[in-house]
Design a protein around this motif. Sequence first.
Motif, PDB file in Angstrom:
ATOM      1  N   SER A 106       0.829  -1.209   0.000  1.00  0.00           N
ATOM      2  CA  SER A 106       0.000   0.000   0.000  1.00  0.00           C
ATOM      3  C   SER A 106       0.859   1.253   0.000  1.00  0.00           C
ATOM      4  N   ASN A 107       2.028   1.192   0.613  1.00  0.00           N
ATOM      5  CA  ASN A 107       2.913   2.361   0.646  1.00  0.00           C
ATOM      6  C   ASN A 107       3.622   2.592  -0.689  1.00  0.00           C
ATOM      7  N   ALA A 108       3.745   1.526  -1.473  1.00  0.00           N
ATOM      8  CA  ALA A 108       4.482   1.633  -2.737  1.00  0.00           C
ATOM      9  C   ALA A 108       3.565   1.798  -3.943  1.00  0.00           C
ATOM     10  N   LYS A 109       2.271   1.963  -3.716  1.00  0.00           N
ATOM     11  CA  LYS A 109       1.343   2.087  -4.847  1.00  0.00           C
ATOM     12  C   LYS A 109       1.589   3.361  -5.644  1.00  0.00           C
ATOM     13  N   LYS A 110       1.865   4.457  -4.940  1.00  0.00           N
ATOM     14  CA  LYS A 110       2.140   5.710  -5.644  1.00  0.00           C
ATOM     15  C   LYS A 110       3.414   5.587  -6.480  1.00  0.00           C
ATOM     16  N   LEU A 111       4.403   4.929  -5.899  1.00  0.00           N
ATOM     17  CA  LEU A 111       5.652   4.730  -6.629  1.00  0.00           C
ATOM     18  C   LEU A 111       5.439   3.830  -7.844  1.00  0.00           C
ATOM     19  N   PHE A 112       4.587   2.822  -7.686  1.00  0.00           N
ATOM     20  CA  PHE A 112       4.281   1.922  -8.799  1.00  0.00           C
ATOM     21  C   PHE A 112       3.530   2.662  -9.905  1.00  0.00           C
ATOM     22  N   SER A 113       2.586   3.514  -9.505  1.00  0.00           N
ATOM     23  CA  SER A 113       1.829   4.290 -10.490  1.00  0.00           C
ATOM     24  C   SER A 113       2.744   5.249 -11.254  1.00  0.00           C
ATOM     25  N   ARG A 114       3.660   5.876 -10.549  1.00  0.00           N
ATOM     26  CA  ARG A 114       4.607   6.786 -11.198  1.00  0.00           C
ATOM     27  C   ARG A 114       5.516   6.028 -12.167  1.00  0.00           C
ATOM     28  N   SER A 115       5.960   4.861 -11.746  1.00  0.00           N
ATOM     29  CA  SER A 115       6.817   4.046 -12.607  1.00  0.00           C
ATOM     30  C   SER A 115       6.085   3.633 -13.877  1.00  0.00           C
ATOM     31  N   LYS A 116       4.822   3.266 -13.744  1.00  0.00           N
ATOM     32  CA  LYS A 116       4.038   2.846 -14.908  1.00  0.00           C
ATOM     33  C   LYS A 116       3.833   4.002 -15.888  1.00  0.00           C
ATOM     34  N   LYS A 117       3.569   5.194 -15.361  1.00  0.00           N
ATOM     35  CA  LYS A 117       3.381   6.358 -16.230  1.00  0.00           C
ATOM     36  C   LYS A 117       4.664   6.682 -16.998  1.00  0.00           C
ATOM     37  N   MET A 118       5.785   6.577 -16.330  1.00  0.00           N
ATOM     38  CA  MET A 118       7.058   6.868 -16.993  1.00  0.00           C
ATOM     39  C   MET A 118       7.358   5.834 -18.075  1.00  0.00           C
ATOM     40  N   ARG A 119       7.052   4.572 -17.796  1.00  0.00           N
ATOM     41  CA  ARG A 119       7.267   3.536 -18.807  1.00  0.00           C
ATOM     42  C   ARG A 119       6.344   3.738 -20.007  1.00  0.00           C
ATOM     43  N   ASP A 120       5.108   4.116 -19.736  1.00  0.00           N
ATOM     44  CA  ASP A 120       4.167   4.369 -20.832  1.00  0.00           C
ATOM     45  C   ASP A 120       4.624   5.548 -21.687  1.00  0.00           C
ATOM     46  N   ARG A 121       5.183   6.552 -21.044  1.00  0.00           N
ATOM     47  CA  ARG A 121       5.655   7.710 -21.796  1.00  0.00           C
ATOM     48  C   ARG A 121       6.861   7.351 -22.670  1.00  0.00           C
ATOM     49  N   ILE A 122       7.750   6.529 -22.130  1.00  0.00           N
ATOM     50  CA  ILE A 122       8.905   6.086 -22.920  1.00  0.00           C
ATOM     51  C   ILE A 122       8.447   5.252 -24.114  1.00  0.00           C
TER      52      ILE A 122
END
Length: 289
Positions: A106-122
């Motif tokens: 639950s604490n890493a969900k924001k970090l996971f969401s940010r990582s996914k957005k960056m991968r999608d942008r790449i």
Amino acid sequence: MVDSKNQRRLAYEVLDHDPEKEDVHKFFKRAGFMISSRNLFVHGITTDGSPLYPDVIQETFPGVAHQVCEFHILKEITKNVLKVIAKIRKTMYAKIPKLGRGRPSSNAKKLFSRSKKMRDRITELFMNRYLFVQHGLSKTEQHKISKISNGCADLKSLRQLMDKIYSLFDRRCRTDTALEKLAKLRSKLSRFKHLDKILSKIHSPNLEKALTFLDDKMLEATSNSVERANRRHRKMQKSIYRVRTQTSVIHRIASDMLRDRDIEQRPIVLNALHEARCSNGVNYALYPD
């Protein structure tokens, strides 16, 4: 060697080794003799950016305008721009936060969401990288470029750079004006030290030679017939291996030249064949006058 006005080949030579200065000199000397024997003259010569041509052309055809093909210049610049985009993607990928294995807490969900957005942008940048070197963009493509480049000044600069490069070859522009634009572009590019080394082709003197045609209406920016013939031959090489041999290449070019020579007589031959095969005495003209 191709006549750019009639889009026909004049002379050719197939080598079994990489061309050297002596080979180029012999070929141009033979071509010059063929042209002069027919009471013709050379108005201008367009070549690629190879260093083998300038000295030979000045010796064989003194005083003739020599320009570099626009197609080859743009090909080199776009290739370097795509390399810069690949480097930007690697930089963006290195900034992706690393996550632990397994389902995120639950604490890493924001970090996971940010990582996914960056991968999608790449991924989006990779899938649409061609838009940064494409000549002419629609409104939809411009909006997509703006969305991808948001927050990255280098991507915006690359697209603006390509727009200015394409504007140099605008036929409505004069050579002196284009050279002034090029000088301003080079000075602006020098501010970006990390891009200046990669985009060194913009500082090449061949780019200036590619603008010669702007002041001469008889010169073309490139030879479409040469590029078209080369594409046709490369396509054959992919499917027929024997076309790659030296003998086959010579025969292929010779057959292309024969076809180009007889292209004006082709309608007459087709009409004659059609009339000969026509039944009941009715003639149908395929190419009416």
